[in-house]
Design a protein around this motif. Structure first.
Motif, short mmCIF file in Angstrom:
data_model
loop_
_atom_site.label_atom_id
_atom_site.label_comp_id
_atom_site.label_asym_id
_atom_site.label_seq_id
_atom_site.Cartn_x
_atom_site.Cartn_y
_atom_site.Cartn_z
N PHE A 221 0.81 -1.21 0.00
CA PHE A 221 0.00 0.00 0.00
C PHE A 221 0.85 1.26 0.00
O PHE A 221 0.35 2.34 0.32
CB PHE A 221 -0.94 0.01 1.20
CG PHE A 221 -2.05 -1.01 1.11
CD1 PHE A 221 -3.05 -0.89 0.16
CD2 PHE A 221 -2.07 -2.10 1.97
CE1 PHE A 221 -4.06 -1.83 0.07
CE2 PHE A 221 -3.09 -3.04 1.89
CZ PHE A 221 -4.08 -2.91 0.94
N SER A 222 2.11 1.14 -0.36
CA SER A 222 3.00 2.30 -0.40
C SER A 222 3.83 2.27 -1.68
O SER A 222 4.61 1.33 -1.90
CB SER A 222 3.93 2.31 0.82
OG SER A 222 4.97 3.26 0.66
N VAL A 223 3.67 3.29 -2.51
CA VAL A 223 4.49 3.40 -3.72
C VAL A 223 5.95 3.63 -3.34
O VAL A 223 6.86 3.10 -3.98
CB VAL A 223 3.97 4.55 -4.61
CG1 VAL A 223 4.90 4.77 -5.81
CG2 VAL A 223 2.56 4.24 -5.11
N THR A 224 6.18 4.36 -2.27
CA THR A 224 7.55 4.62 -1.83
C THR A 224 8.24 3.32 -1.44
O THR A 224 9.40 3.07 -1.82
CB THR A 224 7.55 5.60 -0.64
OG1 THR A 224 6.97 6.84 -1.05
CG2 THR A 224 8.97 5.85 -0.15
N ASP A 225 7.54 2.46 -0.68
CA ASP A 225 8.13 1.18 -0.30
C ASP A 225 8.35 0.29 -1.52
O ASP A 225 9.35 -0.43 -1.61
CB ASP A 225 7.21 0.46 0.70
CG ASP A 225 7.27 1.06 2.09
OD1 ASP A 225 8.17 1.89 2.35
OD2 ASP A 225 6.40 0.72 2.92
N MET A 226 7.43 0.33 -2.47
CA MET A 226 7.61 -0.44 -3.69
C MET A 226 8.86 0.03 -4.44
O MET A 226 9.61 -0.79 -5.00
CB MET A 226 6.38 -0.32 -4.59
CG MET A 226 6.47 -1.15 -5.87
SD MET A 226 6.42 -2.93 -5.58
CE MET A 226 4.64 -3.22 -5.63
N GLY A 227 9.10 1.32 -4.44
CA GLY A 227 10.30 1.85 -5.08
C GLY A 227 11.57 1.39 -4.39
O GLY A 227 12.55 1.02 -5.05
N ARG A 228 11.56 1.39 -3.07
CA ARG A 228 12.73 0.90 -2.33
C ARG A 228 12.98 -0.57 -2.62
O ARG A 228 14.13 -1.00 -2.79
CB ARG A 228 12.51 1.11 -0.83
CG ARG A 228 12.43 2.57 -0.38
CD ARG A 228 12.44 2.65 1.13
NE ARG A 228 12.32 4.02 1.61
CZ ARG A 228 11.27 4.49 2.27
NH1 ARG A 228 10.25 3.69 2.54
NH2 ARG A 228 11.23 5.75 2.68
N LEU A 229 11.91 -1.34 -2.67
CA LEU A 229 12.04 -2.77 -2.96
C LEU A 229 12.60 -2.99 -4.36
O LEU A 229 13.48 -3.84 -4.57
CB LEU A 229 10.68 -3.45 -2.81
CG LEU A 229 10.65 -4.96 -3.08
CD1 LEU A 229 11.49 -5.71 -2.05
CD2 LEU A 229 9.20 -5.47 -3.06
N ALA A 230 12.10 -2.23 -5.33
CA ALA A 230 12.58 -2.38 -6.71
C ALA A 230 14.06 -2.03 -6.82
O ALA A 230 14.82 -2.74 -7.49
CB ALA A 230 11.76 -1.48 -7.63
N GLN A 231 14.47 -0.97 -6.16
CA GLN A 231 15.88 -0.58 -6.21
C GLN A 231 16.78 -1.66 -5.64
O GLN A 231 17.83 -1.98 -6.20
CB GLN A 231 16.08 0.73 -5.46
CG GLN A 231 15.53 1.95 -6.18
CD GLN A 231 15.69 3.22 -5.36
OE1 GLN A 231 15.39 3.26 -4.17
NE2 GLN A 231 16.16 4.28 -6.00
#
Length: 208
Positions: free
Chosen positions: A33-43
């Motif tokens: 439920f967090s785009v920011t967390d998804m970005g961290r995971l992708a990186q």
């Protein structure tokens, strides 16, 4: 889903991504439920660049998103999923993730050099591999049916063409946590500010 687009020969298994997300406190059941967390995971998992887009897919962000897709980079979009995987508007109760791997643009006139006409579909042009080309002129916002995203829901096997404005509108109304999830007795990771703060009007642009 985006990993195979960024590194097709070494895509990270979904199970490993979920495990990493759980270890870092981004998810409890596989939800994000967090785009920011998804970005961290992708990186971390994919070794890519991740740009969080705020303010929705329309307005000044529209050309930025389309040029990103024209350049061949994937886009991750939270949206409400209908029964056929297409975008709908349920106030976030059906929030899921989609990946867009390309874009179909309705343009006037023939494309510039660097594009090849499809041998089976006259009027459909693809970028010619290995050639330099000018980016196509982008249809103006407000012209219905001029822009479609080649996209799929995260667990779907098949890509679909989704009207850009429908995706934009679905993404902009992600405001509430699903009552059925709230009542199912399971734990979920929801950011401070809820679904609205974590997903609404946001997307993730990935680059190698």
């Amino acid at each position: 889903m985006a990993g195979t687009l960024l590194a097709p020969r070494s895509g990270t298994p979904l199970e490993r991504l979920v495990q990493m997300a759980m270890e870092r406190g981004y998810t409890a059941q596989g939800e994000m439920f967090s785009v920011t967390d998804m970005g961290r995971l992708a990186q971390e998992a994919l070794g890519c660049q991740a740009e969080v887009l705020y303010g929705g897919l329309g307005g000044p962000n529209r050309d930025h998103v389309l040029q990103h897709l024209v350049a061949g980079h994937p886009l991750l979009i939270p949206y409400d999923e209908d029964f056929n995987h297409e975008p709908c508007q349920r106030k976030g109760h059906k929030a899921h993730w989609a990946v867009s791997a390309g874009v179909l643009l309705g343009v006037q006139g023939m494309p510039s050099l660097g594009y090849e006409e499809d041998p089976e579909l006259p009027g459909l042009f693809h970028p010619a591999p290995g050639t330099s080309r000018q980016p196509p002129s982008l249809p103006e916002e407000g012209f219905p049916g001029a822009v479609y995203l080649l996209a799929k829901q995260g667990k779907s096997w098949h890509y679909q063409l989704w009207d850009y404005d429908q995706v934009r509108d679905s993404n902009l109304q992600l405001t509430d946590f699903s009552p059925s999830r709230a009542a199912d007795g399971r734990e979920y990771v929801v950011p401070v500010g809820g679904v609205r703060a974590g997903l609404c009007g946001q997307a993730l642009l990935l680059r190698p």
